[in-house]
Design an enzyme around this catalytic site. Sequence first.
Site, PDB file in Angstrom:
ATOM      1  N   ALA A  52       0.747  -1.357  -0.063  1.00 33.47           N
ATOM      2  CA  ALA A  52      -0.061  -0.105  -0.050  1.00 33.47           C
ATOM      3  C   ALA A  52       0.758   1.287  -0.081  1.00 33.47           C
ATOM      4  O   ALA A  52       0.422   2.380  -0.591  1.00 33.47           O
ATOM      5  CB  ALA A  52      -0.909  -0.137   1.288  1.00 33.47           C
ATOM      6  N   PHE A 102      -2.756   0.994   5.228  1.00 39.45           N
ATOM      7  CA  PHE A 102      -3.151   0.473   6.428  1.00 39.45           C
ATOM      8  C   PHE A 102      -2.651   0.959   7.682  1.00 39.45           C
ATOM      9  O   PHE A 102      -3.271   1.241   8.769  1.00 39.45           O
ATOM     10  CB  PHE A 102      -3.596  -1.054   6.342  1.00 39.45           C
ATOM     11  CG  PHE A 102      -4.494  -1.643   5.507  1.00 39.45           C
ATOM     12  CD1 PHE A 102      -5.441  -0.871   5.131  1.00 39.45           C
ATOM     13  CD2 PHE A 102      -4.508  -2.873   5.195  1.00 39.45           C
ATOM     14  CE1 PHE A 102      -6.609  -1.375   4.592  1.00 39.45           C
ATOM     15  CE2 PHE A 102      -5.684  -3.544   4.401  1.00 39.45           C
ATOM     16  CZ  PHE A 102      -6.476  -2.694   3.982  1.00 39.45           C
ATOM     17  N   ARG A 103      -1.255   0.749   7.605  1.00 41.32           N
ATOM     18  CA  ARG A 103      -0.521   0.797   9.005  1.00 41.32           C
ATOM     19  C   ARG A 103       0.142   2.066   9.346  1.00 41.32           C
ATOM     20  O   ARG A 103       0.793   2.057  10.333  1.00 41.32           O
ATOM     21  CB  ARG A 103       0.333  -0.512   9.056  1.00 41.32           C
ATOM     22  CG  ARG A 103      -0.347  -1.769   9.374  1.00 41.32           C
ATOM     23  CD  ARG A 103       0.302  -3.022   9.184  1.00 41.32           C
ATOM     24  NE  ARG A 103      -0.580  -4.209   9.430  1.00 41.32           N
ATOM     25  CZ  ARG A 103      -1.207  -4.586   8.412  1.00 41.32           C
ATOM     26  NH1 ARG A 103      -1.185  -4.289   7.262  1.00 41.32           N
ATOM     27  NH2 ARG A 103      -2.128  -5.741   8.656  1.00 41.32           N
ATOM     28  N   HIS A 127      -3.676 -10.087  -3.947  1.00 41.64           N
ATOM     29  CA  HIS A 127      -4.688  -9.765  -3.079  1.00 41.64           C
ATOM     30  C   HIS A 127      -6.002  -9.411  -3.998  1.00 41.64           C
ATOM     31  O   HIS A 127      -7.021  -8.863  -3.323  1.00 41.64           O
ATOM     32  CB  HIS A 127      -4.411  -8.873  -2.084  1.00 41.64           C
ATOM     33  CG  HIS A 127      -3.547  -9.383  -0.949  1.00 41.64           C
ATOM     34  ND1 HIS A 127      -2.969  -8.452  -0.141  1.00 41.64           N
ATOM     35  CD2 HIS A 127      -3.405 -10.507  -0.611  1.00 41.64           C
ATOM     36  CE1 HIS A 127      -2.212  -9.084   0.831  1.00 41.64           C
ATOM     37  NE2 HIS A 127      -2.246 -10.404   0.314  1.00 41.64           N
ATOM     38  N   ASN A 137      11.242   1.485   2.431  1.00 41.00           N
ATOM     39  CA  ASN A 137      10.152   1.451   3.124  1.00 41.00           C
ATOM     40  C   ASN A 137      10.317   2.728   4.035  1.00 41.00           C
ATOM     41  O   ASN A 137      11.532   2.648   4.444  1.00 41.00           O
ATOM     42  CB  ASN A 137       9.631   0.230   4.054  1.00 41.00           C
ATOM     43  CG  ASN A 137       8.157   0.378   4.248  1.00 41.00           C
ATOM     44  OD1 ASN A 137       7.406   0.321   3.462  1.00 41.00           O
ATOM     45  ND2 ASN A 137       7.674   0.254   5.612  1.00 41.00           N
ATOM     46  N   ILE A 154       9.429   6.910  -0.814  1.00 40.61           N
ATOM     47  CA  ILE A 154       9.439   6.021  -2.027  1.00 40.61           C
ATOM     48  C   ILE A 154       9.676   6.819  -3.391  1.00 40.61           C
ATOM     49  O   ILE A 154      10.397   6.512  -4.089  1.00 40.61           O
ATOM     50  CB  ILE A 154       7.902   4.976  -2.059  1.00 40.61           C
ATOM     51  CG1 ILE A 154       8.109   3.962  -1.135  1.00 40.61           C
ATOM     52  CG2 ILE A 154       8.000   3.996  -3.568  1.00 40.61           C
ATOM     53  CD1 ILE A 154       6.851   3.248  -0.788  1.00 40.61           C
TER      54      ILE A 154
HETATM   55  P1  NAD Z   1       0.552  -1.491   5.168  1.00 43.48           P
HETATM   56  O1  NAD Z   1      -0.257  -0.233   5.302  1.00 43.48           O
HETATM   57  O2  NAD Z   1       0.674  -2.590   6.094  1.00 43.48           O
HETATM   58  O3  NAD Z   1       2.059  -0.800   5.199  1.00 43.48           O
HETATM   59  C1  NAD Z   1       2.504   0.163   4.302  1.00 43.48           C
HETATM   60  C2  NAD Z   1       4.045   0.513   4.728  1.00 43.48           C
HETATM   61  O4  NAD Z   1       4.245   1.542   3.597  1.00 43.48           O
HETATM   62  C3  NAD Z   1       4.157   1.042   6.024  1.00 43.48           C
HETATM   63  O5  NAD Z   1       5.115   0.229   6.679  1.00 43.48           O
HETATM   64  C4  NAD Z   1       4.726   2.618   5.691  1.00 43.48           C
HETATM   65  O6  NAD Z   1       5.863   2.938   6.514  1.00 43.48           O
HETATM   66  C5  NAD Z   1       5.184   2.620   4.314  1.00 43.48           C
HETATM   67  N1  NAD Z   1       4.776   3.715   3.355  1.00 43.48           N
HETATM   68  C6  NAD Z   1       3.659   4.429   3.243  1.00 43.48           C
HETATM   69  N2  NAD Z   1       3.732   5.261   2.370  1.00 43.48           N
HETATM   70  C7  NAD Z   1       5.099   5.646   2.206  1.00 43.48           C
HETATM   71  C8  NAD Z   1       5.966   6.354   1.516  1.00 43.48           C
HETATM   72  N3  NAD Z   1       5.401   7.393   0.757  1.00 43.48           N
HETATM   73  N4  NAD Z   1       7.158   6.088   1.247  1.00 43.48           N
HETATM   74  C9  NAD Z   1       7.776   5.147   1.851  1.00 43.48           C
HETATM   75  N5  NAD Z   1       7.064   4.347   2.688  1.00 43.48           N
HETATM   76  C10 NAD Z   1       5.664   4.519   2.861  1.00 43.48           C
HETATM   77  O7  NAD Z   1       0.581  -2.132   3.778  1.00 43.48           O
HETATM   78  P2  NAD Z   1       0.880  -3.407   2.992  1.00 43.48           P
HETATM   79  O8  NAD Z   1       2.101  -4.143   3.640  1.00 43.48           O
HETATM   80  O9  NAD Z   1       0.831  -3.358   1.767  1.00 43.48           O
HETATM   81  O10 NAD Z   1      -0.403  -4.530   3.710  1.00 43.48           O
HETATM   82  C11 NAD Z   1      -1.675  -4.213   3.795  1.00 43.48           C
HETATM   83  C12 NAD Z   1      -2.740  -4.750   2.729  1.00 43.48           C
HETATM   84  O11 NAD Z   1      -3.621  -3.663   2.591  1.00 43.48           O
HETATM   85  C13 NAD Z   1      -2.136  -5.287   1.402  1.00 43.48           C
HETATM   86  O12 NAD Z   1      -2.902  -6.348   1.544  1.00 43.48           O
HETATM   87  C14 NAD Z   1      -2.918  -4.512   0.636  1.00 43.48           C
HETATM   88  O13 NAD Z   1      -3.750  -5.254  -0.231  1.00 43.48           O
HETATM   89  C15 NAD Z   1      -4.047  -3.581   1.340  1.00 43.48           C
HETATM   90  N6  NAD Z   1      -4.107  -2.305   0.855  1.00 43.48           N
HETATM   91  C16 NAD Z   1      -4.005  -1.933  -0.320  1.00 43.48           C
HETATM   92  C17 NAD Z   1      -4.274  -0.568  -0.670  1.00 43.48           C
HETATM   93  C18 NAD Z   1      -4.134  -0.215  -2.073  1.00 43.48           C
HETATM   94  O14 NAD Z   1      -4.343  -0.856  -3.124  1.00 43.48           O
HETATM   95  N7  NAD Z   1      -3.576   1.103  -2.491  1.00 43.48           N
HETATM   96  C19 NAD Z   1      -4.452   0.537   0.208  1.00 43.48           C
HETATM   97  C20 NAD Z   1      -4.466  -0.039   1.683  1.00 43.48           C
HETATM   98  C21 NAD Z   1      -4.394  -1.217   2.019  1.00 43.48           C
END
Ligand code: NAD
Length: 251
Positions: free
Chosen positions: A30, A41-42, A127, A226, A244
Amino acid sequence: MNIVRDPSEGSLLLADLIGASHRVVFFTGAGVSTESGIPDFRSPNGLWSKMKPIYYDEFVASEEARLEDWRRRFRFNREVAAAEPNRAHRAIAKLVAGGKVVAVITQNIDGLHQRSGVPSEHLVEIHGNATRAACLECEAHHDLAEVESEIARTGRAPMCRACGGLVKSAVVSFGQAMPVRAMMRAEYAIERADLFVAVGSSLQVQPAASLPMAAKYSGANLVIVNRDPTPLDAIADHVLRGSIGEVFSAI
Ligand code: NAD
């Protein structure tokens, strides 16, 4: 493990590592889409700070949970429709076009990798994808716009017109089985990879988070891009911290 905290230094290192590799796999989460305006999400303002996930068993057992799931899905899809791929999506698409990338394995359901130009034969959506819906029994396709207008008209969660089963968006919920074909494609790509780059994932959701580990143990260099630490940092060859977008600026 080499931790690089300066994003410009990380960017040059990533460009060098890609330059020296022949079969790159990107694994995105994400975090790759937050710079397009889609919350993850996190992170502190992520979706889990505002709502609880709906588990697959709840979706199946309760019509109220299904209606809430659909409301969230339509809201998410409206956000996605207003978003554009960012420079990380575009950089990854360019590398795919250049022929070095065996696969882009994504946990994301937002379709931004497709919209940035990654062709479906290189994209593995483990997913699922929020822009499709299907019957849980017979897998018949259902049009999302029709599902939305049916819910608005009846106030009820839709059932399949072909078999009466439950209709669900084609996204893998917590507690739902992973798509077998997508996982097999991901594993096949990982076996061939010499560089595996995990981008924007907290690496906490299983079994997706086991894929970087599988890549490392099958001989690939593992790079994690990350902002926050992840549980797999200790086994990575390089951990690139920071935004990123900035880390992908030299790619
Ligand atoms: P996560 O939310 O658990 O983790 C996201 C990570 O990205 C965090 O550790 C954060 O530090 C990092 N991050 C966020 N923005 C950043 C940036 N600009 N630069 C650097 N780092 C950055 O997400 P996950 O590990 O993908 O797992 C969550 C689940 O949520 C997945 O299954 C996904 O399918 C789903 N999800 C998807 C979306 C989407 O499709 N865009 C959005 C929300 C959740």
